[in-house]
Every structure is written in C-alpha cells, then in structure tokens.
Motif scaffolding. Structure first.
Motif, short mmCIF file in Angstrom:
data_model
loop_
_atom_site.label_atom_id
_atom_site.label_comp_id
_atom_site.label_asym_id
_atom_site.label_seq_id
_atom_site.Cartn_x
_atom_site.Cartn_y
_atom_site.Cartn_z
N ALA A 81 1.40 -1.27 -0.14
CA ALA A 81 -0.05 0.36 -0.09
C ALA A 81 1.13 1.12 0.34
CB ALA A 81 -1.07 -0.04 1.16
N VAL A 82 1.85 1.73 0.74
CA VAL A 82 2.82 2.62 0.86
C VAL A 82 3.35 2.37 -0.91
CG1 VAL A 82 5.26 3.21 1.63
CG2 VAL A 82 3.30 2.33 3.47
N ASP A 83 3.94 0.91 -1.12
CA ASP A 83 5.26 1.16 -2.41
C ASP A 83 4.02 2.19 -3.34
OD1 ASP A 83 7.12 0.29 -1.83
OD2 ASP A 83 6.46 -1.41 -1.91
N LYS A 84 2.64 1.78 -3.39
CA LYS A 84 1.26 2.66 -4.22
C LYS A 84 1.17 3.59 -4.57
CE LYS A 84 -1.23 -1.83 -4.79
NZ LYS A 84 -2.62 -2.83 -4.88
N VAL A 85 1.23 4.52 -3.17
CA VAL A 85 1.27 5.89 -2.57
C VAL A 85 2.64 6.31 -2.75
CG1 VAL A 85 1.71 7.87 -0.64
CG2 VAL A 85 0.03 5.51 -0.91
N VAL A 86 3.79 5.68 -3.04
CA VAL A 86 5.31 6.56 -3.51
C VAL A 86 5.61 6.22 -4.81
CG1 VAL A 86 7.45 6.51 -3.55
CG2 VAL A 86 6.01 5.29 -1.15
N GLY A 87 4.65 5.81 -5.68
CA GLY A 87 4.82 4.53 -6.82
C GLY A 87 4.12 6.24 -7.61
N TRP A 88 2.21 6.11 -6.88
CA TRP A 88 1.98 7.63 -7.26
C TRP A 88 2.85 8.91 -7.48
CZ3 TRP A 88 0.71 11.84 -4.96
CH2 TRP A 88 -0.43 12.96 -5.80
N ALA A 89 3.62 8.94 -6.35
CA ALA A 89 3.85 10.38 -6.07
C ALA A 89 5.03 10.62 -6.78
CB ALA A 89 4.21 10.51 -4.92
N LEU A 90 5.00 9.69 -6.93
CA LEU A 90 7.18 9.68 -8.48
C LEU A 90 6.87 9.83 -9.84
CD1 LEU A 90 10.30 7.93 -8.62
CD2 LEU A 90 8.42 7.60 -10.79
N ARG A 91 5.53 9.21 -9.54
CA ARG A 91 4.47 8.93 -11.54
C ARG A 91 3.89 10.68 -11.55
NH1 ARG A 91 0.91 4.85 -12.82
NH2 ARG A 91 1.07 5.58 -14.59
N ASN A 92 4.02 11.67 -9.93
CA ASN A 92 3.41 12.89 -10.86
C ASN A 92 4.25 13.70 -9.77
OD1 ASN A 92 0.14 12.59 -10.73
ND2 ASN A 92 0.42 10.51 -9.83
N ASP A 93 5.42 13.46 -10.01
CA ASP A 93 6.38 14.49 -10.06
C ASP A 93 6.25 14.86 -8.66
OD1 ASP A 93 8.30 14.53 -12.82
OD2 ASP A 93 6.16 15.06 -13.73
N ARG A 94 5.56 14.62 -7.72
CA ARG A 94 6.16 14.60 -6.16
C ARG A 94 7.29 14.38 -5.43
NH1 ARG A 94 0.68 17.69 -5.13
NH2 ARG A 94 1.60 17.50 -3.25
N LEU A 95 8.30 13.88 -6.08
CA LEU A 95 9.25 13.34 -5.21
C LEU A 95 10.45 14.58 -5.45
CD1 LEU A 95 9.70 10.02 -5.48
CD2 LEU A 95 8.04 10.98 -3.67
N PRO A 96 11.24 14.65 -3.78
CA PRO A 96 10.60 14.41 -2.56
C PRO A 96 9.67 15.08 -2.05
CG PRO A 96 11.62 16.15 -3.04
CD PRO A 96 11.70 16.08 -3.78
N ALA A 97 8.23 14.32 -1.45
CA ALA A 97 7.39 14.66 -0.97
C ALA A 97 6.91 15.50 0.19
CB ALA A 97 6.67 13.29 -0.64
#
Length: 301
Positions: free
Chosen positions: A190-206
């Motif tokens: 579940a956490v990886d899915k959240v982090v993956g969404w953030a990466l794909r939406n240019d939200r890293l670092p969060a």
C-alpha cells in the motif's frame, strides 16, 4: 484484468445461536512478478490494481529510481507462453538509469506480510536515502492530524466490502488535503503504491506531506517514507523500536496511536503543534476564576 475482491459462499456461525450460509467478499491476493528490462527482480504477494504505482514505489524504496523520468514504461506481459494473467509487470528504466544491483534481487517470494523478506543481505536493508527530511519545515496542528485516520477509513472502498486490506494515504500537511490513497493486503505494498503515485506525478521528494497508514509503523514503512522524502509518518497503531530509532536518526516525525483525540509522538515532536485555545473559565464559580488568575500570574512570573 484481475479482480480485487472475490465472492465466495461462507458459513456464519454464532455460538449458541444460528448457522447461516451466505455470500461474502474476500480481498484478492495474487503474486506480482516485477521485472526490469525482462529480468526478474522480485515477486510480491499483492492485491491487484495500481500495479505500475506498486512497481514504481518498490523501485524508489530500493533506491533504483528517484524521479518520474527514471521510469520510461511499464507493461503487463505473459509469462513463458502463458496467457496474460496481469501478474507479471516489466519495467523499462529511463536513459542513463543503471539497472538494479544484483544484491537487490529477492531470493524467494515476498509475502504480503513482509516486504524485506528475501533480501540478499542484512546490509541491503539499510538503503541509503537520496532525500533528507530533517530540514523539512513541515508543521501541522494536532487537531488536523487526528482527522487523517477517519479520512483514511472513509476512502477504503475495498476494505468496506472485505475487511481484509491495509491502507496508506498521502496528505498535504499544510492544507490537510488527501492527495492519494491506496489499499493492499500488504501494508508495504500500500505504501509502495502511494510512493509510486507520487513519483509518477512528480511529487518526489514529498516535502510537507504526511504518510498515514492503517496499521503499525514498522522499520520498513519508516524507511520507505525516508526514501520518498516524506517528513512525517503517522500510524493508528504502535511503531517498532527500530522504526523509532531510524526516524529519530533521520529527523522524521513518527506519530503512533493516532486515534480519537490523542496520539503519541516518538520523534521530532516539534512538527506537531497544539493551537487549540483553552476554554474560558467558568464565571459562575469564583474558585474557577481564582484558579485561572493564579495560573496566569504564574505564567508571567
């Protein structure tokens, strides 16, 4: 496509009461093989759905990719001439991104309970984080933070049907807005899915964000938050000792037992404020007014 919930006949039994057969829904658990350029990297037991986010977040957690451009493409493919079951995902890395180090390859299937199982060495667990969180200026009022578990629970559509999934969500710490929520049989997935969404939406670092999880706060989830540059991890249950140590060393705020009106802050408590004004004294009781004046004078002395 694979289902996320399966229907099955069950028998409901009440001790000293009735026995009744009925249809029930179960959370689906299936393996996902993650490949990089055709080479198998890991197999994880997960709830189907948001598989690309899952693979992307997994690669962020492993230190393979760090920004959206590092992930060129991802496609479900068939395995060994079999029909496409959507349980194999092949990832293509962006130009110049080195392939995963062989030490990251799992030696056996990762279960839905443990995302660290199968690591080639203990040293590989302590992945070097690309981002730092100790200087993140995030502050959040406690009254806002204690509302996140309810928002998390309200967004768990599959849990509502099955009662068998973990959830993770990313909140904007300043506005309190829910940015993304993901469910899975594995809390690490579940956490990886959240982090993956953030990466794909240019939200890293969060930066300025809070990662809220439905279960306990383990070392692994703390590490995943750090790898994504998330400065705060909040959980409805307890953290482990190693999670607290890692959070304290890295300057991450770790909040546990975020339930009802309270929480326990295990590291960097300065990021959580309590700006709720104290109620006025009871003017009908002169003793209450006297106590309030006494406390005010004590504060000024």
């Amino acid at each position: 496509m694979s289902r996320i919930a399966a229907r099955r006949r069950v028998t409901r039994l009440s001790v000293g009461g009735s026995r009744m057969e009925r249809a029930d829904f179960l959370a689906v658990e299936e393996p996902l093989e993650i490949r990089v350029s055709g080479r198998s990297l890991a197999v994880t037991m997960r709830t189907p759905g948001n598989d690309i986010d899952l693979a992307a977040g997994f690669l962020v957690s492993e230190g393979v990719i760090h920004r959206s451009g590092d992930l060129m493409a991802a496609i479900h493919c068939a395995s060994d001439g079999e029909p496409n079951t959507y349980n194999v995902l092949d990832v293509a890395l962006g130009p110049g991104v080195p392939p995963p180090d062989p030490s990251l390859q799992r030696n056996f299937t990762t279960t839905s309970a443990c995302g660290l199982c199968g690591k080639a060495s203990i040293e590989a667990v302590h992945t070097a984080a690309r981002y730092t969180v100790d200087t993140d200026p995030l502050t959040i009022d406690a009254a806002r933070l204690i509302g996140f578990p309810d928002a998390l629970r309200a967004g768990q559509a599959v849990f509502e049907r099955t009662g068998g999934l973990h959830a993770a969500a990313l909140f904007d710490g300043r506005s309190g807005d829910l940015l993304v929520l993901r469910e899975d049989v594995g809390r690490h997935n579940a956490v990886d899915k959240v982090v993956g969404w953030a990466l794909r939406n240019d939200r890293l670092p969060a930066r300025g964000c809070v990662l809220m999880v439905s279960g306990r706060a383990s070392f692994e989830l703390t590490q995943k938050a750090l790898m994504a540059g998330i400065p705060m991890l909040a959980a409805v249950s307890a953290p482990s000792s190693l999670a607290v140590e890692l959070a304290a060393d890295a300057g991450l705020t770790l909040a546990g037992f975020v339930r009802g009106p309270s929480m326990v802050l295990y590291s960097r408590p300065d990021r959580v404020t309590d700006d709720v004004a104290a109620p006025p004294p009871d003017r009908t009781d002169p003793r209450a007014e006297h106590r309030a004046r006494h406390l005010q004078e004590a504060d000024q002395s």
